[in-house]
Design a protein around this motif. Structure first.
Motif, PDB file in Angstrom:
ATOM      1  N   ILE A 288     -29.958 -16.946 -39.732  1.00 24.40           N
ATOM      2  CA  ILE A 288     -29.987 -16.455 -38.348  1.00 24.40           C
ATOM      3  C   ILE A 288     -29.339 -15.074 -38.259  1.00 24.40           C
ATOM      4  O   ILE A 288     -29.860 -14.165 -37.612  1.00 24.40           O
ATOM      5  N   SER A 289     -28.189 -14.898 -38.924  1.00 21.25           N
ATOM      6  CA  SER A 289     -27.505 -13.600 -38.844  1.00 21.25           C
ATOM      7  C   SER A 289     -28.327 -12.512 -39.517  1.00 21.25           C
ATOM      8  O   SER A 289     -28.349 -11.370 -39.052  1.00 21.25           O
ATOM      9  N   THR A 290     -29.040 -12.838 -40.597  1.00 21.01           N
ATOM     10  CA  THR A 290     -29.900 -11.854 -41.260  1.00 21.01           C
ATOM     11  C   THR A 290     -31.026 -11.432 -40.329  1.00 21.01           C
ATOM     12  O   THR A 290     -31.335 -10.243 -40.206  1.00 21.01           O
TER      13      THR A 290
ATOM     14  N   ALA B   1     -23.710  -4.842 -41.613  1.00 18.99           N
ATOM     15  CA  ALA B   1     -24.581  -5.282 -40.519  1.00 18.99           C
ATOM     16  C   ALA B   1     -24.543  -6.804 -40.386  1.00 18.99           C
ATOM     17  O   ALA B   1     -24.532  -7.342 -39.263  1.00 18.99           O
ATOM     18  N   LEU B   2     -24.516  -7.509 -41.509  1.00 17.44           N
ATOM     19  CA  LEU B   2     -24.438  -8.971 -41.467  1.00 17.44           C
ATOM     20  C   LEU B   2     -23.123  -9.438 -40.854  1.00 17.44           C
ATOM     21  O   LEU B   2     -23.097 -10.400 -40.078  1.00 17.44           O
ATOM     22  N   LEU B   3     -22.040  -8.746 -41.196  1.00 17.68           N
ATOM     23  CA  LEU B   3     -20.736  -9.087 -40.624  1.00 17.68           C
ATOM     24  C   LEU B   3     -20.768  -8.947 -39.105  1.00 17.68           C
ATOM     25  O   LEU B   3     -20.320  -9.832 -38.368  1.00 17.68           O
ATOM     26  N   ARG B   4     -21.339  -7.853 -38.612  1.00 15.74           N
ATOM     27  CA  ARG B   4     -21.421  -7.648 -37.158  1.00 15.74           C
ATOM     28  C   ARG B   4     -22.301  -8.718 -36.501  1.00 15.74           C
ATOM     29  O   ARG B   4     -21.972  -9.241 -35.439  1.00 15.74           O
TER      30      ARG B   4
ATOM     31  N   LEU C  25     -21.683  -4.303 -31.335  1.00 17.92           N
ATOM     32  CA  LEU C  25     -21.756  -4.893 -32.672  1.00 17.92           C
ATOM     33  C   LEU C  25     -23.068  -4.594 -33.404  1.00 17.92           C
ATOM     34  O   LEU C  25     -23.071  -4.480 -34.628  1.00 17.92           O
ATOM     35  N   LEU C  26     -24.155  -4.473 -32.655  1.00 19.71           N
ATOM     36  CA  LEU C  26     -25.444  -4.241 -33.292  1.00 19.71           C
ATOM     37  C   LEU C  26     -26.162  -3.041 -32.662  1.00 19.71           C
ATOM     38  O   LEU C  26     -27.209  -3.177 -32.043  1.00 19.71           O
ATOM     39  N   PRO C  27     -25.580  -1.857 -32.862  1.00 24.69           N
ATOM     40  CA  PRO C  27     -26.243  -0.679 -32.301  1.00 24.69           C
ATOM     41  C   PRO C  27     -27.570  -0.452 -33.035  1.00 24.69           C
ATOM     42  O   PRO C  27     -27.672  -0.703 -34.240  1.00 24.69           O
ATOM     43  N   PRO C  28     -28.600  -0.009 -32.318  1.00 22.17           N
ATOM     44  CA  PRO C  28     -29.888   0.259 -32.974  1.00 22.17           C
ATOM     45  C   PRO C  28     -29.685   1.301 -34.076  1.00 22.17           C
ATOM     46  O   PRO C  28     -28.896   2.230 -33.923  1.00 22.17           O
TER      47      PRO C  28
END
Length: 196
Positions: A128-130, A147-150, A192-195
């Motif tokens: 799911i995180s991927t 990116a996975l950590l975020r 956490l997940l900026p484009p």
């Protein structure tokens, strides 16, 4: 022919009933303390049907996890990156109204005490995180560890918020509406997940 159709429909119904009952028991009481007898009794069926449909208690647990993840993916996979927060807010806001939402969250975080089932849970959460990290990046390459950590922090926030809203009922989260939750999550998703 009619008897065959009825049997198939009954088999499908029984299988779903076992899944729903098992999800409830595993989420509330954990894998190790839930017995196949608890599940069969809760579903009102013969315990032998668990082996027929799922091969074992572990197979039933795996089916519950797969079903939970399918529900989550259905809600988030088709969503563009700019709608992730709204989709997450729907899940959190709906968790108080639909016990399946809450049970899904519990199923994903509650330790089973069994290494094999915990490994299944870790693999599904990693998947799911991927997918989440991949949804916001412009590169076709697999997301890196940062990116996975975020993405995992975001999933942790989603799981925690759902539990705080339903299990613990902490206000104002417990009484916030979907729009309020979405607005707050939007800030978190962008941070956490900026484009990229």
């Amino acid at each position: 022919m009619r008897g065959e159709t009825t049997r198939r429909r009954d088999a499908s119904h029984t299988r779903q009933l076992l899944l729903d009952t098992a999800r409830h028991h595993f989420a509330r009481y954990g894998f190790s303390t839930t017995t196949v007898r608890d599940i069969a009794d809760g579903a009102g069926v013969n315990v032998a049907l668990i082996n027929r449909y799922f091969a074992s208690k572990e197979g039933l647990f795996e089916a519950c996890l797969s079903s939970a993840v399918t529900d989550l993916r259905r809600e988030t996979d088709s969503a563009p990156a700019n709608e992730i927060a709204a989709k997450m807010a729907q899940r959190i806001a709906g968790s108080a109204d639909d016990p399946r939402h809450h049970e899904t969250m519990l199923l994903l975080v509650r330790s089973s005490g069994d290494e094999r089932t915990d490994a299944m849970r870790r693999a599904l959460l990693t998947s799911i995180s991927t997918r989440l990290a991949s949804a916001v990046q412009s590169s076709p390459e697999p997301p890196g560890d940062a990116a996975l950590l975020r993405a995992q922090l975001l999933i942790g926030a989603l799981l925690g918020a759902s539990l705080m809203r339903t299990s613990i009922a902490v206000p104002p989260l417990a009484t916030a509406n979907e729009a309020q939750i979405s607005d707050a999550l939007e800030v978190l998703v962008k941070a956490l997940l900026p484009p990229g």
